[in-house]
Design an enzyme around this catalytic site. Structure first.
Site, mmCIF file in Angstrom:
data_model
loop_
_atom_site.group_PDB
_atom_site.id
_atom_site.type_symbol
_atom_site.label_atom_id
_atom_site.label_comp_id
_atom_site.label_asym_id
_atom_site.label_seq_id
_atom_site.Cartn_x
_atom_site.Cartn_y
_atom_site.Cartn_z
ATOM 1 N N CYS A 164 -22.314 21.875 59.814
ATOM 2 C CA CYS A 164 -23.515 22.677 59.563
ATOM 3 C C CYS A 164 -24.662 21.719 59.261
ATOM 4 O O CYS A 164 -24.478 20.759 58.496
ATOM 5 C CB CYS A 164 -23.269 23.597 58.372
ATOM 6 N N GLU A 172 -23.413 32.072 61.621
ATOM 7 C CA GLU A 172 -24.809 32.421 61.319
ATOM 8 C C GLU A 172 -24.898 33.710 60.496
ATOM 9 O O GLU A 172 -25.734 33.822 59.593
ATOM 10 C CB GLU A 172 -25.618 32.561 62.624
#
EC number: 3.5.1.88
Lengths: 181, 173
Positions: A111, A155
């Site tokens: 990430c 997400e």
């Protein structure tokens, strides 16, 4: 319309590259409020997310909280990733939610907001997501699989205030991100 | 047969495990469980070995490892543990992440201990300002996991860190 037909040109505004925030940052650990997809601020933010995603090497998705804005939307584009099977190209979804998730498999995730670690996370590989297009506010249902499914769940987790660290499989499922030269 | 717990910790270099296990093999000891990792770049290994040797013999055999003063080696006799007797348990995974500060692990694990939770594995990492702890926890079958999760989150909020507790998924094939 089909989500695959959407492009960021539909937003009608140029996107600006924003700074990606890193953990620990409170905005990453807080659920993002739902948004009005037709509001000019959301349309601009959608364009900015796409622009920021495009200039970030290896980035396949970016949620609003990752640029420091508590708003329930994210951009995704897995089209050039080798693990992708189905791809709907570049798209932005507001207020997205998982409708159906099956066939979980473990995979290694990183990430941009946690740049020094990766982790093994079980995610559904068959996924149905419902969300709203920025601008028109049209509701769309996206059915996908494999890596795009993983990216969407990552997400949507961001929008709920969760990092992949909150999903890792166990104490030996996080790893320092190595850069070998 | 007796069990001996060996720890080796200190400056990392290639060959520590080869040297340590060669010393144990030369004594005819059998390696049972072991774990090794790097902690902030320091070599750290713990293992349990079995055989008819005393801890002092083991420390003697491993003395060359510690000769340059950069590695610490210890060997201690430990009793057999049968690993049972904990009653009915359910496995969970705990994640804690947030800004680094003293007391995060003690506050969160204190909540677990009060609920009768037993930590079976723990990894913590500090990267930049981000502190991450991942623990595998056995909760008693009669513990209210949702209530424990609420109390964990409350403890985390006081420290400004996020805490999640979720069932560990095990696929038996």
């Amino acid at each position: 319309m089909s989500i695959a037909d959407w492009t960021e040109a539909d937003l009608g505004v140029p996107g600006h590259v924003l700074t990606v925030v890193r953990a620990p940052s409170a905005v990453l650990s807080t659920p993002s409020p739902l948004v009005d997809p037709a509001s000019p601020e959301v349309v601009q933010l959608a364009a900015d997310l796409v622009a920021t995603m495009r200039v970030s090497p290896g980035c396949v998705g970016l949620a609003a909280c990752q640029v420091g804005v508590a708003a329930h939307l994210f951009a995704v584009d897995v089209s050039s990733h080798p693990k992708t099977r189905t791809s709907h190209g570049t798209f932005v979804l507001c207020n997205a939610e998982v409708v159906e998730a099956t066939r979980k498999e473990k995979g290694r995730e990183g990430c941009m907001s946690v740049p020094d670690l990766t982790g093994d996370v079980k995610r559904a590989t068959r996924l149905t997501v419902r969300g709203l297009l920025p601008g028109s506010g049209e509701e769309l249902v996206v059915e996908t699989d494999a890596f795009e499914a993983r990216a969407l769940q990552h997400e949507i987790d961001h929008c709920g205030g969760f990092l992949f660290l909150d999903r890792v499989a166990g104490a030996h499922a996080i790893f320092p991100r190595q850069t070998y030269q | 047969m007796s069990l001996i717990a060996v720890t080796v910790i200190g400056h990392d270099r290639p060959g520590i495990i080869a040297d340590a296990t060669a010393g144990l093999a030369a004594l005819g000891l059998n390696l049972e469980d072991s774990t090794m990792t790097l902690l902030r770049g320091h070599f750290a290994m713990m293992l349990i070995c079995s055989g008819d040797r005393s801890p002092s013999e083991v420390e003697g055999a491993l003395a060359p490892l510690a000769a340059d003063g950069r590695l610490q080696v210890s060997a201690r006799a430990v009793p057999e543990e049968d690993g049972s007797g904990h009653g009915s348990l359910r496995p969970y995974v705990l994640t804690v992440h947030g800004g680094d500060r003293p007391g995060i692990v003690s506050a969160v694990t204190g909540v677990l201990a009060a609920a009768g939770g037993n930590i079976t594995d723990l990894t913590t990492r500090l990267t930049g300002d981000l502190y991450v702890a991942i623990a595998e926890v056995d909760l008693p079958a009669d513990a209210d996991a949702d209530d424990v999760a609420v109390r964990l989150r409350a403890a985390g909020e006081e420290l400004g860190v996020g805490v999640t507790l979720r069932p560990q998924e095990t696929d038996v094939l």
